[in-house]
Design an enzyme around this catalytic site. Structure first.
Site, PDB file in Angstrom:
ATOM      1  N   GLU A   1      19.835  -9.848  24.624  1.00 46.30           N
ATOM      2  CA  GLU A   1      20.515  -8.723  25.280  1.00 46.30           C
ATOM      3  C   GLU A   1      20.010  -7.402  24.711  1.00 46.30           C
ATOM      4  O   GLU A   1      19.762  -6.437  25.448  1.00 46.30           O
ATOM      5  CB  GLU A   1      22.029  -8.838  25.070  1.00 46.30           C
ATOM      6  CG  GLU A   1      22.639 -10.014  25.837  1.00 46.30           C
ATOM      7  CD  GLU A   1      24.096 -10.285  25.499  1.00 46.30           C
ATOM      8  OE1 GLU A   1      24.749 -10.974  26.289  1.00 46.30           O
ATOM      9  OE2 GLU A   1      24.586  -9.822  24.446  1.00 46.30           O
TER      10      GLU A   1
ATOM     11  N   GLY B   1      28.937 -14.512  23.484  1.00 48.31           N
ATOM     12  CA  GLY B   1      28.276 -15.662  24.115  1.00 48.31           C
ATOM     13  C   GLY B   1      27.011 -16.084  23.370  1.00 48.31           C
ATOM     14  O   GLY B   1      26.317 -17.009  23.812  1.00 48.31           O
TER      15      GLY B   1
ATOM     16  N   ALA C   1      30.716  -6.709  27.447  1.00 47.55           N
ATOM     17  CA  ALA C   1      30.831  -6.422  26.006  1.00 47.55           C
ATOM     18  C   ALA C   1      32.100  -7.087  25.495  1.00 47.55           C
ATOM     19  O   ALA C   1      33.008  -7.399  26.271  1.00 47.55           O
ATOM     20  CB  ALA C   1      30.887  -4.919  25.758  1.00 47.55           C
TER      21      ALA C   1
ATOM     22  N   GLY D   1      27.437 -13.854  30.073  1.00 49.44           N
ATOM     23  CA  GLY D   1      28.877 -13.964  29.827  1.00 49.44           C
ATOM     24  C   GLY D   1      29.633 -14.101  31.132  1.00 49.44           C
ATOM     25  O   GLY D   1      29.036 -14.130  32.216  1.00 49.44           O
ATOM     26  N   SER D   2      30.955 -14.187  31.025  1.00 57.18           N
ATOM     27  CA  SER D   2      31.744 -14.447  32.232  1.00 57.18           C
ATOM     28  C   SER D   2      31.758 -13.246  33.176  1.00 57.18           C
ATOM     29  O   SER D   2      31.707 -13.417  34.402  1.00 57.18           O
ATOM     30  CB  SER D   2      33.175 -14.849  31.847  1.00 57.18           C
ATOM     31  OG  SER D   2      33.778 -13.832  31.076  1.00 57.18           O
ATOM     32  N   THR D   3      31.796 -12.023  32.644  1.00 56.95           N
ATOM     33  CA  THR D   3      31.767 -10.843  33.519  1.00 56.95           C
ATOM     34  C   THR D   3      30.391 -10.719  34.171  1.00 56.95           C
ATOM     35  O   THR D   3      30.286 -10.431  35.373  1.00 56.95           O
ATOM     36  CB  THR D   3      32.113  -9.561  32.715  1.00 56.95           C
ATOM     37  OG1 THR D   3      33.220  -9.831  31.839  1.00 56.95           O
ATOM     38  CG2 THR D   3      32.480  -8.427  33.645  1.00 56.95           C
TER      39      THR D   3
ATOM     40  N   LYS E   1      28.719  -6.934  20.901  1.00 59.49           N
ATOM     41  CA  LYS E   1      28.324  -7.940  21.880  1.00 59.49           C
ATOM     42  C   LYS E   1      27.902  -9.201  21.134  1.00 59.49           C
ATOM     43  O   LYS E   1      27.720  -9.192  19.936  1.00 59.49           O
ATOM     44  CB  LYS E   1      27.160  -7.427  22.744  1.00 59.49           C
ATOM     45  CG  LYS E   1      27.591  -6.258  23.636  1.00 59.49           C
ATOM     46  CD  LYS E   1      26.501  -5.768  24.576  1.00 59.49           C
ATOM     47  CE  LYS E   1      25.715  -6.839  25.251  1.00 59.49           C
ATOM     48  NZ  LYS E   1      26.534  -7.852  25.956  1.00 59.49           N
ATOM     49  N   GLY E   2      27.764 -10.275  21.911  1.00 60.71           N
ATOM     50  CA  GLY E   2      27.298 -11.513  21.281  1.00 60.71           C
ATOM     51  C   GLY E   2      28.325 -12.612  21.248  1.00 60.71           C
ATOM     52  O   GLY E   2      28.084 -13.670  20.668  1.00 60.71           O
TER      53      GLY E   2
HETATM   54  C1  5RP Z   1      27.269 -12.434  25.413  1.00 59.65           C
HETATM   55  C2  5RP Z   1      27.900 -11.094  25.439  1.00 59.65           C
HETATM   56  C3  5RP Z   1      28.918 -10.833  26.488  1.00 59.65           C
HETATM   57  O1  5RP Z   1      28.552  -9.695  27.205  1.00 59.65           O
HETATM   58  C4  5RP Z   1      30.243 -10.609  25.836  1.00 59.65           C
HETATM   59  O2  5RP Z   1      30.535 -11.712  25.008  1.00 59.65           O
HETATM   60  C5  5RP Z   1      31.355 -10.439  26.880  1.00 59.65           C
HETATM   61  O3  5RP Z   1      31.529 -11.654  27.554  1.00 59.65           O
HETATM   62  P1  5RP Z   1      32.637 -11.863  28.654  1.00 59.65           P
HETATM   63  O4  5RP Z   1      32.214 -11.048  29.837  1.00 59.65           O
HETATM   64  O5  5RP Z   1      32.625 -13.343  28.921  1.00 59.65           O
HETATM   65  O6  5RP Z   1      33.951 -11.402  28.085  1.00 59.65           O
HETATM   66  O7  5RP Z   1      27.618 -10.218  24.657  1.00 59.65           O
HETATM   67  O8  5RP Z   1      26.426 -12.600  24.315  1.00 59.65           O
END
Ligand code: 5RP
Length: 224
Positions: free
Chosen positions: A108, A102, A88, A34-36, A99-100
């Site tokens: 994960e 992405g 998350a 994910g982006s974080t 989660k999920g």
């Molecule tokens: C990917 C995830 C990510 O951790 C979740 O979607 C958070 O993403 P972001 O950091 O882009 O907000 O579970 O499957």
């Protein structure tokens, strides 16, 4: 006022420091998606020589790690993962998560199951009282899509197929809208019982051990 990207950057840096302080030299790190998580991957490039290698929770994460020259290991080739760091979509007061977003939830969950410590990295917008505003992702074997959708509707949600998306495992995602999740562990188990479900995005049975939460006034550390 910090932007969301600045908060993600700040929490990624705090997670890098957490790993540098606590992961034994040469141990294996699990890395989320994910982006974080991407900000975190860019940060750990600076400490890559301390790591025995990294296990990735998605193909995208594996590519980004490799791009920084970080050794990517197959989960089947490692005995233990010291720390797993991931973002998350929502996290509640008991450290249960959705989660999920992405689409990487199954890998994960597998990497998190092996990890000694799960460190969740988020900006403050992800912290909620009751989860469910973010649609709950469920990974489903394609031929079971309609059946699983009907069963999820019986649980009170409205499942929607994530159009044009296949997971790294070749499956589809149903995003379940309209749930108010008051018993995350119970619902996680209930959804797992539906035939055709590969896994669901509730991480309650194995929640986070540590939450690094970025807010305007800095990064706070919460322990389970
Ligand atoms: C990917 C995830 C990510 O951790 C979740 O979607 C958070 O993403 P972001 O950091 O882009 O907000 O579970 O499957």
């Amino acid at each position: 006022m910090a932007t969301q990207d600045e908060l993600k950057q700040a929490v990624a840096r705090a997670a890098r420091d957490y790993v540098a302080d606590r992961l034994p030299l040469g141990a294996i790190l699990g890395v989320g998606t994910g982006s974080t998580a991407n900000f975190f991957i860019d940060e750990i490039a600076a400490i890559k020589d301390r790591l025995g290698g990294a296990v990735a929770s998605s193909e995208a994460t594996a590519r980004r790690l490799a791009g920084h020259g970080i050794r990517v290991l197959d989960l089947n080739d490692v005995d233990a993962i010291g720390i797993y760091v991931d973002g998350a979509d929502e996290i509640d007061g008991s450290m249960a998560m959705i989660k999920g977003g992405g689409g990487a939830l199954t890998r994960e969950k597998i990497v998190a199951a092996v990890a000694g410590t799960f460190v969740c990295i988020c900006d403050a917008s992800k912290r909620v009282q009751t989860m469910g505003r973010f649609p709950l992702p469920v990974e489903v074997i394609p031929m079971a899509r309609a059946h699983v959708g009907r069963e999820l509707a019986k649980l009170g949600g409205t499942p929607k197929l994530r159009e044009g998306m296949l997971t790294d495992n070749g499956n589809v995602i149903l995003d379940v809208h309209g749930l108010s999740i008051t018993d995350p562990a119970g619902l996680e188990t209930q959804i797992n019982q539906i035939v055709g479900v590969v896994s669901n995005g509730l991480f309650a049975r194995r929640g986070a051990d540590v939450l690094l939460l970025a807010a305007a006034d800095g990064v706070q550390t919460h322990l389970r």
